[in-house]
Scaffold this active site. Structure first.
Site, mmCIF file in Angstrom:
data_model
loop_
_atom_site.group_PDB
_atom_site.id
_atom_site.type_symbol
_atom_site.label_atom_id
_atom_site.label_comp_id
_atom_site.label_asym_id
_atom_site.label_seq_id
_atom_site.Cartn_x
_atom_site.Cartn_y
_atom_site.Cartn_z
ATOM 1 N N GLY A 1 45.965 32.459 30.228
ATOM 2 C CA GLY A 1 45.024 33.557 30.447
ATOM 3 C C GLY A 1 44.960 34.391 29.172
ATOM 4 O O GLY A 1 45.375 33.940 28.098
ATOM 5 N N HIS B 1 41.542 47.122 45.510
ATOM 6 C CA HIS B 1 40.323 47.500 44.809
ATOM 7 C C HIS B 1 39.261 47.959 45.800
ATOM 8 O O HIS B 1 38.995 47.272 46.783
ATOM 9 C CB HIS B 1 39.819 46.294 44.011
ATOM 10 N N SER C 1 32.394 44.400 40.686
ATOM 11 C CA SER C 1 33.057 45.165 39.625
ATOM 12 C C SER C 1 32.971 46.676 39.795
ATOM 13 O O SER C 1 31.961 47.227 40.231
ATOM 14 C CB SER C 1 32.437 44.806 38.282
ATOM 15 N N ARG D 1 40.954 53.841 41.515
ATOM 16 C CA ARG D 1 40.808 52.857 42.578
ATOM 17 C C ARG D 1 41.597 53.190 43.831
ATOM 18 O O ARG D 1 41.097 53.028 44.940
ATOM 19 C CB ARG D 1 41.271 51.508 42.050
ATOM 20 N N HIS E 1 43.834 43.190 44.754
ATOM 21 C CA HIS E 1 43.169 42.817 43.517
ATOM 22 C C HIS E 1 44.129 42.562 42.359
ATOM 23 O O HIS E 1 43.930 41.666 41.550
ATOM 24 C CB HIS E 1 42.224 43.959 43.148
ATOM 25 N N LEU F 1 42.745 43.692 30.943
ATOM 26 C CA LEU F 1 42.312 42.818 29.845
ATOM 27 C C LEU F 1 42.887 43.355 28.541
ATOM 28 O O LEU F 1 43.370 42.611 27.692
ATOM 29 C CB LEU F 1 40.784 42.769 29.788
HETATM 30 C C1 LIG Z 1 37.879 39.399 40.126
HETATM 31 C C2 LIG Z 1 38.667 40.143 39.107
HETATM 32 C C3 LIG Z 1 38.052 40.974 38.192
HETATM 33 C C4 LIG Z 1 38.775 41.660 37.233
HETATM 34 N N1 LIG Z 1 38.125 42.455 36.349
HETATM 35 C C5 LIG Z 1 38.821 43.104 35.393
HETATM 36 C C6 LIG Z 1 38.160 43.917 34.429
HETATM 37 O O1 LIG Z 1 36.938 44.051 34.430
HETATM 38 N N2 LIG Z 1 38.897 44.526 33.485
HETATM 39 C C7 LIG Z 1 40.253 44.381 33.432
HETATM 40 O O2 LIG Z 1 40.865 44.935 32.532
HETATM 41 N N3 LIG Z 1 40.906 43.617 34.332
HETATM 42 C C8 LIG Z 1 40.229 42.979 35.309
HETATM 43 N N4 LIG Z 1 40.901 42.204 36.225
HETATM 44 C C9 LIG Z 1 42.338 41.966 36.068
HETATM 45 C C10 LIG Z 1 42.576 40.930 34.977
HETATM 46 O O3 LIG Z 1 41.578 39.958 35.009
HETATM 47 C C11 LIG Z 1 43.901 40.204 35.109
HETATM 48 O O4 LIG Z 1 44.918 41.103 35.367
HETATM 49 C C12 LIG Z 1 44.238 39.480 33.825
HETATM 50 O O5 LIG Z 1 43.175 38.670 33.437
HETATM 51 C C13 LIG Z 1 45.491 38.663 33.940
HETATM 52 O O6 LIG Z 1 45.659 37.909 32.774
HETATM 53 P P1 LIG Z 1 46.958 37.100 32.494
HETATM 54 O O7 LIG Z 1 46.795 36.491 31.164
HETATM 55 O O8 LIG Z 1 48.136 37.962 32.713
HETATM 56 O O9 LIG Z 1 47.040 35.985 33.624
HETATM 57 P P2 LIG Z 1 45.961 34.947 34.204
HETATM 58 O O10 LIG Z 1 44.653 35.045 33.565
HETATM 59 O O11 LIG Z 1 46.061 35.062 35.679
HETATM 60 O O12 LIG Z 1 46.521 33.552 33.755
HETATM 61 C C14 LIG Z 1 47.607 32.936 34.351
HETATM 62 C C15 LIG Z 1 47.843 31.642 33.642
HETATM 63 O O13 LIG Z 1 49.108 31.140 34.053
HETATM 64 C C16 LIG Z 1 49.006 29.803 34.434
HETATM 65 N N5 LIG Z 1 50.057 29.575 35.398
HETATM 66 C C17 LIG Z 1 50.398 30.312 36.487
HETATM 67 N N6 LIG Z 1 51.487 29.814 37.067
HETATM 68 C C18 LIG Z 1 51.857 28.751 36.351
HETATM 69 C C19 LIG Z 1 52.915 27.816 36.444
HETATM 70 N N7 LIG Z 1 53.855 27.907 37.381
HETATM 71 N N8 LIG Z 1 52.977 26.812 35.531
HETATM 72 C C20 LIG Z 1 52.053 26.702 34.538
HETATM 73 N N9 LIG Z 1 51.049 27.576 34.393
HETATM 74 C C21 LIG Z 1 50.954 28.579 35.294
HETATM 75 C C22 LIG Z 1 47.610 29.618 34.913
HETATM 76 O O14 LIG Z 1 47.225 28.274 34.790
HETATM 77 C C23 LIG Z 1 46.851 30.522 33.939
HETATM 78 O O15 LIG Z 1 46.588 29.815 32.759
HETATM 79 C C24 LIG Z 1 40.176 41.524 37.194
HETATM 80 C C25 LIG Z 1 40.810 40.704 38.126
HETATM 81 C C26 LIG Z 1 40.082 40.043 39.100
HETATM 82 C C27 LIG Z 1 40.805 39.253 40.134
#
Ligand SMILES: Cc1cc2nc3c(=O)[nH]c(=O)nc-3n(C[C@H](O)[C@H](O)[C@H](O)COP(=O)(O)OP(=O)(O)OC[C@H]3O[C@@H](n4cnc5c(N)ncnc54)[C@H](O)[C@@H]3O)c2cc1C
Ligand code: SF4
Ligand code: FES
Lengths: 255, 671
Positions: B43, B267, B285, B338, B430, B470
């Site tokens: 991510g 949310h 959103s 929120r 959320h 993000l």
């Molecule tokens: C619908 C929605 C809208 C949002 N909008 C916003 C916004 O507008 N602004 C904002 O700031 N935030 C927003 N958020 C929150 C934000 O998107 C997330 O908190 C953030 O993207 C999380 O990023 P991350 O890199 O931590 O994890 P993620 O993007 O969740 O990535 C997790 C990664 O880990 C991998 N993974 C998980 N478990 C394992 C495992 N056991 N083995 C191997 N790989 C694994 C997955 O494959 C993935 O690649 C939103 C969230 C949602 C649900």
């Protein structure tokens, strides 16, 4: 339609693994609400299969809101099914009628081998990106201030439109030649439209196209089917732009 | 020394990060080539970290469970990303972003981390633009901004309603460049199922190839867990179907403390559920609250008429509507944070004013905004005498350009046209502010094991402000880990490659295969989803928007029962040595069933209301703030970090006391 919902016959492609020979199997589901999404309908089927000791149907999905590009499915002969501008996960059962028979198959293309049932391997798409789908800038914290590079809104908007491709592969599955032109041109266009992308533009287009050919995607014969089935409305204009970028680049490529 | 040493640098907060960077160890380029780093998750946090670490010269192995790194759940983020650029000249600054984040988090985050986040935020935007991320722009060609809840400045950068997609594709492109060069080895469709600890240090992982079912050993000098949040413990949430806690939970069981599990964000603006078959909830959103006004009817008679389909909401006149957020919070109105907005919606619905059949929906109405924008556009176009229809047409076009994809999404799901009739919305799970405890370097309590992005607990306290996840994910991945990991890895240059034939790897692999065999051999009668839904129900009813001691005690009891049932009666068809989606789900749900209990236990112990954690026992009585959440700084101004001891029931609480030197602790008022 009655309050109880629809009764449907499903003809689904089952294939144990990449090597196995697959075939269509028939299943019935009942009381399907029109408010369900297509994948929720498949969840109902799978729950039913598990409860009767059978193996559930494997299909790819994750976000279920049309943005991750993970879901696929060829439904009644159309990539992502009968609705327009949506992915399979956004398709709702209100698009179907009681007693319908629905044919569900994987996306088919030489470059997308079946992994299991409805799941295909689209890693060829990733490999095309490895060949040039980037701008070479390191993370440093010292890049110039974002606003020191104004970009005309129209260009930025067009680049954005191209960049909304979700990499689902519907364009390939739909094309009679299994061409990946729409997908590749979306990335090439995004960068071609932005000043940041110009410096590497020539190598990018040549390398990405070369990789695309290596992966076994077919040639584009301008049927336009890809644009019709693309859930994100990626426009054929991008293919035209890529062709012109490619031509420019091939003319000047140093030997 | 306590294990909970936050390693916060000394000195004035504004110099801490710079000083820290100047004094930490650096690995020379030649040595970096012999150091292996595993990044689990692609991510924003993991993708950015993998790309940056590979650019620096480390050998990186990256893992995700989807078929491509581009599909990580970050792709779904809609509204935007914050940065203290002050492009709008509205008085924004690093300090203000820092202040808003600490206040928004209800004073339950670590000041130093938050300050650093605010400090690097501006770099993120520069970096992304350099990568070709097509943010929204104004006609002059400069970047556009919008406002998000809980703040009074306009600092959110966006790309229509697809900001997460564009940012993730930026990180993915940076990864692709390194994959193409052979600097990142990418493992798609792989799931990390354990961390391997050798002599007290994280030395690798056990991963399952999801296509063949084979277990693999991967050694490394450090492991980064960037696997996202655990909102799916509620079954229904806005998270992607595959989002899970397994990687975080496995490192927890190997020694990483789990912090503040009960801090969850519900949310306010999601599409209400429509039936039992519902598999997930869809977010609308928060950016919509810039232009949408939230209301329910003032009179119960109107509510009933609407539910019965006898009246349409558009027929209600202005004074028949209760714009309850504007009424209760005049200063912030529809842009309250929120947690506040969610509780207010629940309050109205509990009082019987919910506008759909389930009684769990309120309106989000764009009529005023469409008219306002329409009038503006008419003036700009020189159409002085534009008719009402023309104004609506022009206004709808403006709304479409801002939120087109969200409106389309809504219409596809609900089958109603939100340009014409107000959206119906209701709160949904959320985001999880809680997560793996990390120090200032983002290291967990297992040396060499790091946690980044939503998976860690660090920056948002008890409530996260919109558009800040993000920002945090990219800050962790692009700008924090690449520096802080060097400090640790500098001591590893003589270690040599990590052997994977050690007894620790043997044992870890045996444990994982043992668990999988046990699950496969249960051959019970109920599907994995059955248990997941049961768990979700308990979580939502007892550990959701409002919590009390009795409900939380019961929840722990009930979750234990469901867990026992699960281990006796789950049915997983198929084989373990093949692609088996039910087995994948079962492994994840088994972990949720433990995490859920700890979650309720944490919520019970925290006998105060703060941010997203609302205890019915802790509310203000009397005065202007009557009925609002009541924080208890005297007793709860700490991070609750739980140590695993074999069962959630016996988990041990450790506290990291929070100090507030740069911000005065105040009641969080949005009145
Ligand atoms: C619908 C929605 C809208 C949002 N909008 C916003 C916004 O507008 N602004 C904002 O700031 N935030 C927003 N958020 C929150 C934000 O998107 C997330 O908190 C953030 O993207 C999380 O990023 P991350 O890199 O931590 O994890 P993620 O993007 O969740 O990535 C997790 C990664 O880990 C991998 N993974 C998980 N478990 C394992 C495992 N056991 N083995 C191997 N790989 C694994 C997955 O494959 C993935 O690649 C939103 C969230 C949602 C649900
Ligand atoms: S161009 Fe359209 S159909 Fe093709 S991969 Fe992209 S989004 Fe899918
Ligand atoms: S599941 Fe993500 S696009 Fe369909």
């Amino acid at each position: 339609m009655s309050e109880l919902g629809m009764n449907l016959t499903l003809k689904i492609w089952r294939q144990k693994d990449a090597k196995a020979k697959g075939k269509m199997e028939t299943y019935k589901v009942t009381e399907i609400s029109e408010h369900m999404s297509f994948l929720e309908m498949l969840d109902v089927l799978n729950e039913q299969l598990i409860n009767t000791g059978q193996e559930p149907v494997a299909f790819d999905h994750d976000c279920r809101e049309g943005i991750c590009g993970m879901c696929s499915l060829y439904i009644n002969g159309e990539a992502h099914g009968p609705d327009r501008g949506v992915t399979t996960c956004q398709l709702h059962m209100r698009m179907f009628y009681n007693n319908d028979t629905i044919y569900i198959e994987p996306f088919r293309a030489k470059a997308f081998p079946v992994v299991k049932d409805l799941i295909v391997d689209r890693s060829s798409f990733d490999r095309i990106q490895h060949a040039g789908g980037f701008i070479s800038v390191n993370t440093s914290g010292n890049t110039q201030d974002a606003n020191s590079l104004p970009i005309p809104k129209l260009d930025a908007d067009k680049a954005f439109d191209a960049a909304t491709c979700i990499g689902c592969g519907a364009c390939v599955a739909t094309c009679k030649n299994a061409s990946a032109m729409l997908y590749v041109s979306a990335k090439v266009s995004q960068f071609a439209l932005l000043p940041q992308g110009k410096i590497e533009a020539k190598d990018r287009v040549l390398n990405m196209v070369e990789q695309m050919d290596k992966e076994g995607f077919g040639n584009c014969t301008n049927t336009g089917a890809c644009e019709v089935e693309c859930p994100k409305g990626i426009s054929l204009e991008n293919i035209a732009r890529m062709n012109s970028e490619y031509l420019k680049a091939s003319l000047v490529r140093e030997k | 020394m306590s294990v909970l040493d936050s390693k916060t640098p000394k000195g004035p907060i504004k110099d801490q990060w710079t000083n820290h960077k100047n004094h930490i160890n650096v690995v020379n380029p030649a040595n970096k080539r012999s150091i292996d780093v595993i990044v689990v998750g692609t991510g924003l946090a993991g993708g950015a970290a993998a790309a940056s670490l590979a650019e620096m010269g480390y050998k990186v192995k990256a893992f995700c469970f989807q078929d491509s790194p581009r599909r990580a759940h970050s792709i779904a983020a809609q509204g935007g990303i914050n940065a203290a650029k002050n492009y709008q000249n509205d008085g924004d600054s690093t300090y203000r972003l820092f202040y808003d984040t600490v206040k928004g988090g209800d004073y339950r985050s670590r000041e130093s981390n938050v300050y650093r986040l605010a400090e690097v935020s501006a770099n993120i935007i520069d970096q992304c633009v350099a990568q070709g991320v097509p943010f929204a722009r104004e006609y002059g060609g400069l970047l556009d901004n919008r406002s998000f809840g809980g703040v009074l400045v306009s600092r959110t950068f966006y790309a229509k309603g697809q900001t997460g997609q564009q940012l993730l594709l930026g990180a993915y492109s940076a990864m692709n460049r390194q994959i193409g060069k052979g600097k990142i080895e990418m493992f798609n469709r792989h799931e990390m199922l354990d961390v391997v600890v050798v002599d007290g240090k994280a030395r690798g992982i056990i991963a399952r190839d999801l296509v063949t079912g084979k277990l693999e050993r991967h050694g490394a000098h450090a492991v980064v867990v960037a696997t996202g949040g655990y909102g799916n413990v509620f079954f229904l949430s806005t998270n992607a179907m595959g989002s899970n806690a397994t990687a975080a939970w496995k490192i927890h069981k190997k020694g990483a403390y789990f912090a503040n599990p009960c801090y969850t964000q519900i949310h306010p603006t999601c599409i209400p559920r429509s039936g039992d078959y519902q598999s997930k909830l869809t977010l609308m959103s928060e950016s919509l609250r810039n232009d949408g006004r939230i209301w329910v009817p003032k009179n119960i008679a109107d509510v009933e008429a609407i539910r019965a389909g006898k009246k349409s909401p558009t027929e209600l006149s202005e004074d028949e509507r209760d714009y309850y957020l504007e009424r209760r919070y005049p200063a912030f109105g529809n842009l309250v944070p929120r947690d506040v907005a969610s509780r207010a919606a629940k309050e109205r619905c509990d009082a019987g004013y919910g506008v759909n059949k389930t009684g769990e929906a309120v309106y989000l109405d764009f009529k005023s905004a469409i008219e306002r924008y329409g009038k503006e556009a008419a003036t700009v176009h020189g159409e002085k005498n534009a008719s009402h229809e023309r104004i609506i047409e022009l206004g709808a076009a403006v709304i479409k350009s801002k939120y087109g994809n969200l409106f389309q999404m809504y219409e596809k799901i609900v089958d109603q046209n939100p340009y014409k009739t107000p959206m119906m919305i209701y709160p949904a799970v959320h985001y999880t502010m809680g997560g793996i405890w990390v120090d200032y370097n983002l290291m967990t309590t297992i040396p060499g094991c790091y946690a980044a992005g939503e998976a860690n607990f660090s920056d948002h306290g008890a409530n996260r402000l919109g558009a800040s996840a993000l920002m945090q994910g990219l800050a962790d991945g692009y700008f924090v880990l690449p520096y802080t990991m060097g400090d640790y890895l500098a001591d590893e240059i003589r270690t040599g490659p990590i052997a994977t034939d050690s007894k620790e790897f043997d044992e870890a692999e045996k444990n994982v295969s043992g668990t999988i065999e046990r699950l496969m051999n249960i051959k019970g009668t109920k599907s994995v989803d059955h248990f997941h839904k049961e768990l979700g129900k308990v979580m939502w009813n007892n550990v959701g928007m409002a919590r009390n001691a009795k409900g939380l005690e019961e929840a722990q009891e009930q979750i234990r029962k469901i867990r026992e049932e699960f281990w006796k009666d789950v049915r997983i068809p198929g084989d373990m040595n093949e692609l088996n989606t039910e087995l994948e789900k079962a492994i994840r749900v088994a972990d949720f069933l433990e995490l859920g209990e700890l979650f309720a236990k944490d919520a019970l112990h925290r006998n105060e209301s703060c941010g997203g954690h609302f205890r019915e026992e802790s509310v203000e009585v009397g005065g202007e703030q009557s009925g609002e959440a009541k924080r208890d700084d005297e007793n709860f101004k700490y991070v609750a970090a739980w140590e695993w001891t074999g069962d959630p029931k016996t988990s041990v609480l450790h506290k990291e006391e929070l100090e507030f030197n740069d911000i005065e602790l105040k009641q969080r008022s949005y009145k």
